[in-house]
Design a protein around this motif. Structure first.
Motif, short mmCIF file in Angstrom:
data_model
loop_
_atom_site.label_atom_id
_atom_site.label_comp_id
_atom_site.label_asym_id
_atom_site.label_seq_id
_atom_site.Cartn_x
_atom_site.Cartn_y
_atom_site.Cartn_z
N CYS A 100 -7.33 -12.29 -31.73
CA CYS A 100 -6.10 -11.17 -31.46
C CYS A 100 -5.44 -11.48 -30.29
CB CYS A 100 -7.25 -9.96 -31.15
SG CYS A 100 -7.96 -9.31 -32.76
N ILE A 101 -5.98 -12.14 -29.09
CA ILE A 101 -5.11 -12.23 -27.93
C ILE A 101 -4.03 -13.24 -28.32
CG2 ILE A 101 -5.36 -13.11 -25.54
CD1 ILE A 101 -7.89 -11.62 -25.62
N ASP A 102 -4.53 -14.72 -28.82
CA ASP A 102 -3.93 -15.65 -28.83
C ASP A 102 -2.67 -15.49 -29.87
OD1 ASP A 102 -5.25 -16.85 -27.05
OD2 ASP A 102 -6.42 -18.27 -28.47
N GLU A 103 -3.01 -14.82 -30.98
CA GLU A 103 -1.95 -14.40 -31.95
C GLU A 103 -1.47 -13.13 -32.05
OE1 GLU A 103 -0.76 -17.03 -33.56
OE2 GLU A 103 -2.26 -18.69 -33.17
N ARG A 104 -1.09 -12.57 -31.07
CA ARG A 104 -0.71 -11.28 -31.24
C ARG A 104 0.45 -10.97 -32.03
NH1 ARG A 104 -1.45 -11.82 -25.08
NH2 ARG A 104 -2.71 -10.24 -24.42
N ALA A 105 1.57 -11.68 -31.97
CA ALA A 105 2.62 -11.15 -32.96
C ALA A 105 2.27 -11.23 -34.30
CB ALA A 105 3.52 -12.53 -32.71
N LEU A 106 1.31 -12.26 -34.80
CA LEU A 106 0.89 -12.31 -36.24
C LEU A 106 -0.04 -10.95 -36.28
CD1 LEU A 106 -0.16 -16.02 -36.70
CD2 LEU A 106 1.46 -14.74 -37.74
N ALA A 107 -0.75 -10.53 -35.33
CA ALA A 107 -1.73 -9.43 -35.69
C ALA A 107 -0.71 -8.34 -35.82
CB ALA A 107 -2.74 -9.19 -34.60
N VAL A 108 0.18 -7.98 -34.75
CA VAL A 108 1.35 -6.97 -34.89
C VAL A 108 1.78 -6.82 -36.35
CG1 VAL A 108 3.39 -5.90 -34.02
CG2 VAL A 108 1.62 -6.64 -32.47
N LEU A 109 2.39 -8.04 -36.76
CA LEU A 109 3.19 -8.13 -38.08
C LEU A 109 2.17 -7.74 -39.40
CD1 LEU A 109 5.61 -9.16 -39.13
CD2 LEU A 109 4.69 -11.43 -39.24
N TYR A 110 0.79 -8.28 -39.17
CA TYR A 110 0.26 -7.97 -40.41
C TYR A 110 -0.18 -6.36 -40.46
CZ TYR A 110 -3.74 -7.89 -43.67
OH TYR A 110 -4.39 -7.72 -45.00
N TRP A 111 -0.38 -5.86 -39.43
CA TRP A 111 -0.88 -4.39 -39.40
C TRP A 111 0.30 -3.42 -39.46
CZ3 TRP A 111 -5.49 -3.73 -41.26
CH2 TRP A 111 -6.51 -4.62 -40.99
N GLN A 112 1.34 -4.01 -39.14
CA GLN A 112 2.60 -3.01 -39.07
C GLN A 112 3.47 -3.30 -40.45
OE1 GLN A 112 4.74 -3.05 -35.28
NE2 GLN A 112 2.96 -2.09 -34.24
N GLU A 113 3.70 -4.23 -40.76
CA GLU A 113 4.66 -4.83 -41.87
C GLU A 113 4.22 -5.08 -43.16
OE1 GLU A 113 7.45 -3.92 -40.91
OE2 GLU A 113 7.61 -3.92 -38.94
N SER A 114 2.81 -5.24 -43.38
CA SER A 114 2.32 -5.60 -44.93
C SER A 114 2.65 -4.47 -46.01
CB SER A 114 0.97 -5.71 -44.80
OG SER A 114 0.22 -4.47 -44.21
N ARG A 115 3.13 -3.34 -45.40
CA ARG A 115 3.37 -2.22 -46.21
C ARG A 115 4.68 -2.41 -46.74
NH1 ARG A 115 4.49 -0.63 -41.23
NH2 ARG A 115 6.48 0.24 -40.65
N ASN A 116 5.51 -3.32 -46.28
CA ASN A 116 7.29 -3.78 -46.68
C ASN A 116 6.74 -4.67 -47.89
OD1 ASN A 116 8.79 -2.24 -45.35
ND2 ASN A 116 8.00 -3.35 -43.47
N LEU A 117 5.66 -5.28 -48.28
CA LEU A 117 5.56 -6.09 -49.43
C LEU A 117 5.50 -5.69 -50.78
CD1 LEU A 117 2.54 -8.52 -47.94
CD2 LEU A 117 5.06 -8.93 -48.25
N PRO A 118 5.88 -6.24 -51.87
CA PRO A 118 5.73 -5.82 -53.24
C PRO A 118 4.39 -5.75 -53.73
CG PRO A 118 7.26 -7.64 -53.10
CD PRO A 118 6.64 -7.63 -51.91
N ASP A 119 4.05 -4.98 -54.48
CA ASP A 119 2.71 -4.70 -54.80
C ASP A 119 1.77 -5.95 -55.03
OD1 ASP A 119 3.30 -2.08 -54.70
OD2 ASP A 119 3.34 -1.65 -56.88
#
Length: 196
Positions: A100-119
Motif C-alpha cells: 500500500c505504501i510502495d504502490e500508492r499510485a496503483l492503489a489509488v487508481l484501483y479504488w478510484q477508477e475501476s468504475r470507469n471500466l466496461p462491465d
C-alpha cells in the motif's frame, strides 16, 4: 539484432506508457487525462500511444491489471513460507502494508477508477479482489477460529481499507515509520475484531 532491439524498445515504451498512465490517472483522474497527456509524458504523440493500447479504457485496464497482480502475488508468497498461523497473518499484514505504501499510485487508481471500466473487465477485477479477500480471510480464521467466514471477510475488508487509506494521504512520516504504524494498526484490528 535490430529486431531484438526494436522489440525491447517497444516493450520499454509500453511500460513507460503504463507508468505515465498510472501516475496521471491517479493524480488527475481518468476523465481528466487524455491520450495526448500520456503520450506527452513519455515523449510521443497521443496517436503513438494507440500503437500499444487500442483505447483509453484498455490502457486503464492494463494499469489496473498491474495493481491486481501485485496484490495477488502476496498471498502465494506467504503460503509458500509455511509459517505458523499467527506468523502467516503477521507476514500477510506486513507485506500488504508495504504494498500500500510502495504502490500508492496503483492503489489509488484501483479504488478510484475501476468504475470507469466496461462491465467485463470490471467483473474480472472484482472476482480477483473477492479471491484475494477470501484467501486473506482463510489466513485470519486459522488464527481467529472464533470468527465465521463472513465475519472474517468483513474484518479483512476493514483492515484493507485502513491500509489503503495511506494511498490518498500525504504524511510527514518516513516510509518505515508509516509502514510500522499501518501494519500494527491493521494487525490489531484483525486480532480484536468481534461481532459481540
Amino acid at each position: 539484432m535490430k529486431t531484438i532491439s526494436r522489440k525491447v524498445a517497444r516493450g520499454g515504451r509500453r511500460e513507460a506508457i503504463l507508468d505515465a498512465a498510472t501516475t496521471l490517472f491517479s493524480t488527475r483522474g481518468y476523465a481528466e487525462t487524455g491520450m495526448d497527456d500520456i503520450g506527452q509524458a513519455v515523449g510521443v504523440t497521443g496517436p503513438a500511444v494507440y500503437r500499444h493500447f487500442a483505447s483509453k479504457q484498455e490502457l486503464l485496464a492494463a494499469t489496473l491489471e498491474r495493481a491486481v497482480e501485485h496484490a495477488a502475488a502476496i498471498l502465494p508468497l506467504v503460503r509458500a513460507e509455511a509459517l505458523a498461523p499467527e506468523e502467516s497473518l503477521r507476514r500477510l499484514v506486513d507485506l500488504t502494508a508495504h504494498a500500500c505504501i510502495d504502490e500508492r499510485a496503483l492503489a489509488v487508481l484501483y479504488w478510484q477508477e475501476s468504475r470507469n471500466l466496461p462491465d467485463e473487465p470490471r467483473r474480472h477485477f472484482e472476482r480477483l479482489q473477492r479471491e484475494f479477500i477470501e484467501g486473506y480471510a482463510e489466513v485470519l480464521r486459522a488464527v481467529r477460529t472464533d470468527l465465521t467466514p463472513s465475519e472474517a471477510r468483513m474484518a479483512v475488508h476493514a483492515a484493507a481499507s485502513l491500509m489503503r487509506s495511506v494511498a490518498t494521504r500525504e504524511s510527514t512520516l518516513d516510509e518505515e515509520h508509516l509502514h510500522r504504524l499501518l501494519a500494527t494498526m491493521a494487525y490489531s484490528a484483525l486480532m480484536t475484531a468481534s461481532a459481540e
